[in-house]
Design a protein around this motif. Sequence first.
Motif, PDB file in Angstrom:
ATOM      1  N   PHE A   1      47.956  27.165  46.589  1.00 19.67           N
ATOM      2  CA  PHE A   1      48.157  27.813  45.293  1.00 19.67           C
ATOM      3  C   PHE A   1      48.451  29.300  45.423  1.00 19.67           C
ATOM      4  O   PHE A   1      49.035  29.895  44.525  1.00 19.67           O
ATOM      5  N   TRP A   2      48.064  29.901  46.566  1.00 18.98           N
ATOM      6  CA  TRP A   2      48.385  31.314  46.773  1.00 18.98           C
ATOM      7  C   TRP A   2      49.896  31.535  46.854  1.00 18.98           C
ATOM      8  O   TRP A   2      50.388  32.619  46.538  1.00 18.98           O
ATOM      9  N   LYS A   3      50.620  30.496  47.243  1.00 17.53           N
ATOM     10  CA  LYS A   3      52.070  30.615  47.409  1.00 17.53           C
ATOM     11  C   LYS A   3      52.841  29.892  46.306  1.00 17.53           C
ATOM     12  O   LYS A   3      54.037  29.682  46.428  1.00 17.53           O
ATOM     13  N   THR A   4      52.158  29.506  45.233  1.00 19.73           N
ATOM     14  CA  THR A   4      52.774  28.734  44.154  1.00 19.73           C
ATOM     15  C   THR A   4      52.848  29.563  42.881  1.00 19.73           C
ATOM     16  O   THR A   4      51.885  30.263  42.525  1.00 19.73           O
ATOM     17  N   ASP A   5      53.972  29.481  42.191  1.00 19.00           N
ATOM     18  CA  ASP A   5      54.136  30.161  40.909  1.00 19.00           C
ATOM     19  C   ASP A   5      53.335  29.392  39.851  1.00 19.00           C
ATOM     20  O   ASP A   5      53.571  28.212  39.607  1.00 19.00           O
ATOM     21  N   LEU A   6      52.408  30.073  39.201  1.00 19.44           N
ATOM     22  CA  LEU A   6      51.520  29.431  38.229  1.00 19.44           C
ATOM     23  C   LEU A   6      51.900  29.741  36.788  1.00 19.44           C
ATOM     24  O   LEU A   6      51.100  29.523  35.867  1.00 19.44           O
ATOM     25  N   SER A   7      53.117  30.207  36.573  1.00 21.47           N
ATOM     26  CA  SER A   7      53.507  30.692  35.239  1.00 21.47           C
ATOM     27  C   SER A   7      53.574  29.587  34.174  1.00 21.47           C
ATOM     28  O   SER A   7      53.543  29.889  32.983  1.00 21.47           O
ATOM     29  N   LYS A   8      53.635  28.322  34.572  1.00 19.11           N
ATOM     30  CA  LYS A   8      53.724  27.233  33.593  1.00 19.11           C
ATOM     31  C   LYS A   8      52.361  26.826  33.027  1.00 19.11           C
ATOM     32  O   LYS A   8      52.274  26.054  32.083  1.00 19.11           O
ATOM     33  N   TYR A   9      51.288  27.367  33.587  1.00 15.46           N
ATOM     34  CA  TYR A   9      49.943  26.945  33.192  1.00 15.46           C
ATOM     35  C   TYR A   9      49.311  27.947  32.231  1.00 15.46           C
ATOM     36  O   TYR A   9      49.301  29.152  32.490  1.00 15.46           O
ATOM     37  N   ASN A  10      48.781  27.428  31.127  1.00 19.40           N
ATOM     38  CA  ASN A  10      48.069  28.302  30.190  1.00 19.40           C
ATOM     39  C   ASN A  10      46.553  28.122  30.273  1.00 19.40           C
ATOM     40  O   ASN A  10      45.808  28.684  29.471  1.00 19.40           O
ATOM     41  N   ASN A  11      46.111  27.351  31.272  1.00 20.14           N
ATOM     42  CA  ASN A  11      44.685  27.211  31.572  1.00 20.14           C
ATOM     43  C   ASN A  11      44.548  27.124  33.095  1.00 20.14           C
ATOM     44  O   ASN A  11      45.242  26.319  33.732  1.00 20.14           O
ATOM     45  N   VAL A  12      43.670  27.942  33.646  1.00 19.64           N
ATOM     46  CA  VAL A  12      43.471  27.957  35.095  1.00 19.64           C
ATOM     47  C   VAL A  12      41.980  27.976  35.384  1.00 19.64           C
ATOM     48  O   VAL A  12      41.224  28.747  34.779  1.00 19.64           O
ATOM     49  N   THR A  13      41.557  27.111  36.297  1.00 16.57           N
ATOM     50  CA  THR A  13      40.157  27.095  36.728  1.00 16.57           C
ATOM     51  C   THR A  13      40.092  27.380  38.220  1.00 16.57           C
ATOM     52  O   THR A  13      40.938  26.915  38.991  1.00 16.57           O
ATOM     53  N   ALA A  14      39.082  28.149  38.623  1.00 16.56           N
ATOM     54  CA  ALA A  14      38.935  28.510  40.034  1.00 16.56           C
ATOM     55  C   ALA A  14      37.464  28.643  40.378  1.00 16.56           C
ATOM     56  O   ALA A  14      36.754  29.430  39.749  1.00 16.56           O
ATOM     57  N   PHE A  15      37.023  27.860  41.354  1.00 13.85           N
ATOM     58  CA  PHE A  15      35.646  27.948  41.858  1.00 13.85           C
ATOM     59  C   PHE A  15      35.736  28.447  43.295  1.00 13.85           C
ATOM     60  O   PHE A  15      35.965  27.664  44.205  1.00 13.85           O
ATOM     61  N   LEU A  16      35.595  29.739  43.497  1.00  8.79           N
ATOM     62  CA  LEU A  16      35.694  30.277  44.846  1.00  8.79           C
ATOM     63  C   LEU A  16      34.323  30.328  45.500  1.00  8.79           C
ATOM     64  O   LEU A  16      33.336  30.713  44.876  1.00  8.79           O
ATOM     65  N   ALA A  17      34.282  29.942  46.766  1.00 10.32           N
ATOM     66  CA  ALA A  17      33.034  29.993  47.545  1.00 10.32           C
ATOM     67  C   ALA A  17      33.413  30.333  48.972  1.00 10.32           C
ATOM     68  O   ALA A  17      33.648  29.448  49.780  1.00 10.32           O
ATOM     69  N   PRO A  18      33.527  31.614  49.313  1.00  8.38           N
ATOM     70  CA  PRO A  18      34.045  32.007  50.619  1.00  8.38           C
ATOM     71  C   PRO A  18      33.148  31.606  51.760  1.00  8.38           C
ATOM     72  O   PRO A  18      31.926  31.554  51.622  1.00  8.38           O
ATOM     73  N   GLY A  19      33.773  31.306  52.923  1.00 11.76           N
ATOM     74  CA  GLY A  19      32.980  31.023  54.105  1.00 11.76           C
ATOM     75  C   GLY A  19      32.222  32.252  54.571  1.00 11.76           C
ATOM     76  O   GLY A  19      31.156  32.157  55.151  1.00 11.76           O
ATOM     77  N   VAL A  20      32.778  33.435  54.320  1.00 10.89           N
ATOM     78  CA  VAL A  20      32.118  34.694  54.671  1.00 10.89           C
ATOM     79  C   VAL A  20      31.845  35.443  53.374  1.00 10.89           C
ATOM     80  O   VAL A  20      32.771  35.870  52.690  1.00 10.89           O
ATOM     81  N   PRO A  21      30.572  35.616  52.972  1.00 11.74           N
ATOM     82  CA  PRO A  21      30.249  36.158  51.649  1.00 11.74           C
ATOM     83  C   PRO A  21      30.910  37.480  51.302  1.00 11.74           C
ATOM     84  O   PRO A  21      31.309  37.692  50.157  1.00 11.74           O
ATOM     85  N   TYR A  22      31.055  38.394  52.288  1.00 11.03           N
ATOM     86  CA  TYR A  22      31.600  39.697  51.938  1.00 11.03           C
ATOM     87  C   TYR A  22      33.077  39.641  51.552  1.00 11.03           C
ATOM     88  O   TYR A  22      33.614  40.607  51.020  1.00 11.03           O
ATOM     89  N   LEU A  23      33.733  38.500  51.790  1.00 11.32           N
ATOM     90  CA  LEU A  23      35.151  38.375  51.453  1.00 11.32           C
ATOM     91  C   LEU A  23      35.380  38.032  49.991  1.00 11.32           C
ATOM     92  O   LEU A  23      36.518  38.068  49.525  1.00 11.32           O
ATOM     93  N   ILE A  24      34.322  37.695  49.248  1.00 11.67           N
ATOM     94  CA  ILE A  24      34.530  37.243  47.870  1.00 11.67           C
ATOM     95  C   ILE A  24      35.210  38.309  47.027  1.00 11.67           C
ATOM     96  O   ILE A  24      36.058  38.016  46.187  1.00 11.67           O
ATOM     97  N   GLY A  25      34.862  39.585  47.252  1.00  9.12           N
ATOM     98  CA  GLY A  25      35.504  40.654  46.493  1.00  9.12           C
ATOM     99  C   GLY A  25      36.989  40.714  46.747  1.00  9.12           C
ATOM    100  O   GLY A  25      37.799  40.869  45.820  1.00  9.12           O
ATOM    101  N   LEU A  26      37.377  40.561  48.003  1.00 12.59           N
ATOM    102  CA  LEU A  26      38.800  40.575  48.356  1.00 12.59           C
ATOM    103  C   LEU A  26      39.520  39.388  47.736  1.00 12.59           C
ATOM    104  O   LEU A  26      40.645  39.521  47.238  1.00 12.59           O
ATOM    105  N   GLN A  27      38.881  38.221  47.764  1.00 14.53           N
ATOM    106  CA  GLN A  27      39.498  37.024  47.214  1.00 14.53           C
ATOM    107  C   GLN A  27      39.689  37.136  45.713  1.00 14.53           C
ATOM    108  O   GLN A  27      40.759  36.820  45.179  1.00 14.53           O
TER     109      GLN A  27
END
Length: 224
Positions: free
Chosen positions: A136-162
């Motif tokens: 999805f990082w490389k996909t155009d999401l412009s057709k969607y008017n609803n987006v859900t994302a549950f991020l859970a990084p393998g390395v906790p300090y990366l969550i801010g970057l993500q």
Amino acid sequence: MEDSIEVILQEHGRIFPTNRPHPVVSACTGALLIGLYGVWSLFTMPGFRKIPSSLKVPYLPSSKDQTLNVMKLLRGRRGHLADLGSGDGRLVFAASSAGFQCTGFEINSILLMYARNKARWTAVPPSQATFVKKDFWKTDLSKYNNVTAFLAPGVPYLIGLQMEALGEKLIKELPDDARVITCRFPFPNWPHQSTVGSGLDQTWAYDITTVRSSLRNVSSPAVS
């Protein structure tokens, strides 16, 4: 008395052997542990080598409460929904049953196969739920008017970057009437429309029009 103690010790030795495990038993135990790790890695790791380390997200299934919270925040809405990292498809199935046209993005082949098979078993039509093997990082999401994302990084300090990277992508691509829902972690510097739940089950809803307006006000210094 000594004879009695000796008998007890003999019985104890038969029940709880003190000698080292047989080499075959040790080898089988090691093979079992390695096999379990291999199965676990199949569900959490496939496709990771194709994604920058700072954007890697392992598979953690959403809980029942998390799914219910998302559906509460989607109440009254319609249209196309993108689930970013759909896993076994549980959120896609919940949203499709509520009338959304859903697309689940998943790079894990095993989870993707499971979700597609479940859709067939439960007779969910492709017009309501589709699962695609795309980053999805490389996909155009412009057709969607609803987006859900549950991020859970393998390395906790990366969550801010993500979250920062995902926020920039969504602001750039989504239509003005879009709503974004996240769980576990909110977007930094985004004003949320509403939130439900607490702890790991807390879920936030963001309306893109409000977010864009807020970010423009922050980036434009007041003229005195």
